[in-house]
Write a protein that holds these residues in place. Structure first.
Motif, mmCIF file in Angstrom:
data_model
loop_
_atom_site.group_PDB
_atom_site.id
_atom_site.type_symbol
_atom_site.label_atom_id
_atom_site.label_comp_id
_atom_site.label_asym_id
_atom_site.label_seq_id
_atom_site.Cartn_x
_atom_site.Cartn_y
_atom_site.Cartn_z
ATOM 1 N N ALA A 10 0.740 -1.159 -0.119
ATOM 2 C CA ALA A 10 0.151 -0.184 0.021
ATOM 3 C C ALA A 10 0.955 1.294 -0.101
ATOM 4 N N GLU A 11 2.062 1.366 0.795
ATOM 5 C CA GLU A 11 3.002 2.446 0.700
ATOM 6 C C GLU A 11 3.573 2.381 -0.508
ATOM 7 N N ARG A 37 2.331 1.631 -3.303
ATOM 8 C CA ARG A 37 1.344 2.303 -4.458
ATOM 9 C C ARG A 37 1.311 3.839 -4.058
ATOM 10 N N LYS A 38 1.336 4.304 -2.893
ATOM 11 C CA LYS A 38 1.417 5.768 -2.620
ATOM 12 C C LYS A 38 2.656 6.611 -3.072
ATOM 13 N N ARG A 39 4.006 5.792 -2.790
ATOM 14 C CA ARG A 39 5.047 6.450 -3.329
ATOM 15 C C ARG A 39 5.292 6.466 -4.764
ATOM 16 N N ASP A 83 2.609 6.709 -7.085
ATOM 17 C CA ASP A 83 2.108 7.835 -7.545
ATOM 18 C C ASP A 83 2.565 9.386 -7.221
ATOM 19 N N GLU A 84 2.820 9.266 -5.856
ATOM 20 C CA GLU A 84 3.674 10.677 -5.519
ATOM 21 C C GLU A 84 4.644 11.032 -6.430
#
Length: 281
Positions: A120-121, A123-125, A127-128
């Motif tokens: 999940a982290e 995925r976030k990284r 995109d960011e």
């Protein structure tokens, strides 16, 4: 200690030469410090030792003599290598050598996956980081279809996703056309100013060096000049003597001065030149 990102103390590095001469001294007793959050440019002509010193900054090379510390960690100690490479990421000259996956977002996820980061982290990284380099709209694209500048920005996103404190760019714009170079330089500047990541840029493009907080000039394995861009580039004769150019506007102001026009020596950009010329009586 904490304000120092990288410290090189009396670094000597010898390449084992294949020919009969034995060894070649690539770095000759170089000492330098890089502060956290700084944007440092290292200039030098080919063979000056600038890429060799860059590779010492994330333990790709280990000094023959002397010490290199990355965030206080000694690069000579093998136990530190993994940590050092997480703290100091590297972006190379050829983006094709750094891109491993067939889809952009998978490529950016590769580093954090290897670090064992939670999905999940990751995925976030991903995109960011793609947003940070303005490549989010291309996340489903195949990297080999992108332009050189776009590929290099994907490579930067891949390094950013590992959340380093420092990124070393080893001639990362050398293979790009002018617009690709501009894109990548804009990205590098933003990473430094917006996110406070320490930047070390190895380059032979003088226009790129104008953006730095500080410049170090290397020649024959030694650090021979150090200062702000204005300070370094206003020494036109000295730069030319070591086989380096200065930015076009600095060159122009130098020539105007030589022809008797009273103009500042330390002009770096077109805007500064226009301002200065408008003030001439």
């Amino acid at each position: 200690m904490e304000s120092k990102m990288i410290e090189c103390k009396n670094v000597i590095y010898k390449y084992e030469n294949a020919d009969k001469n034995g060894t070649k001294l690539a770095i000759n007793n170089a000492s330098l410090e890089v502060k956290k959050g700084e944007f440092l440019v290292v200039l030098g002509r080919n063979g000056s030792g600038k890429s060799t010193i860059a590779k010492h900054m994330n333990a790709l090379l280990i000094p023959t003599d002397g010490k290199v510390y990355v965030s206080g960690l000694d690069t000579c100690d093998e136990k530190n290598v993994w940590n050092i490479r997480n703290k100091a990421g590297m972006v190379f000259q050829n983006p094709d050598n750094q891109i491993v996956a067939t889809i952009v977002e998978e490529d950016v996820a590769f580093g954090p996956e290897n670090l064992g980061v939670d999905p999940a982290e990751i995925r976030k990284r991903v995109d960011e980081c793609l947003k940070k380099v303005n490549m989010y709209d291309y996340r489903k694209h195949a990297p080999h279809l992108l332009s050189g500048g776009q590929k290099q920005r994907v490579a930067i996103a891949g390094v950013l996703a590992m959340m380093p404190e420092c990124i070393i760019f080893d001639e990362s714009t050398a293979m790009l056309d002018p617009s690709g170079r501009k894109e990548v330089m804009k990205t590098i500047k933003e990473i430094n100013s917006k996110y406070g990541i320490t930047i070390i840029l190895i380059t032979h493009y003088m226009e790129e060096a104008v953006e730095a907080d500080r410049i170090i000039v290397m020649d024959e394995g030694k650090i021979i000049m150090e200062g702000t861009p204005k300070n370094i580039f206003s020494q036109v004769e000295k730069m030319k003597n070591i086989g380096l150019d200065v930015p076009q506007m600095t060159e122009l102001s130098y020539e105007l001065q030589r022809s008797g026009i009273n103009i500042r020596k330390d002009i770096l950009t077109i805007d500064e030149m226009v301002d200065e010329l408008c003030q001439l009586k």
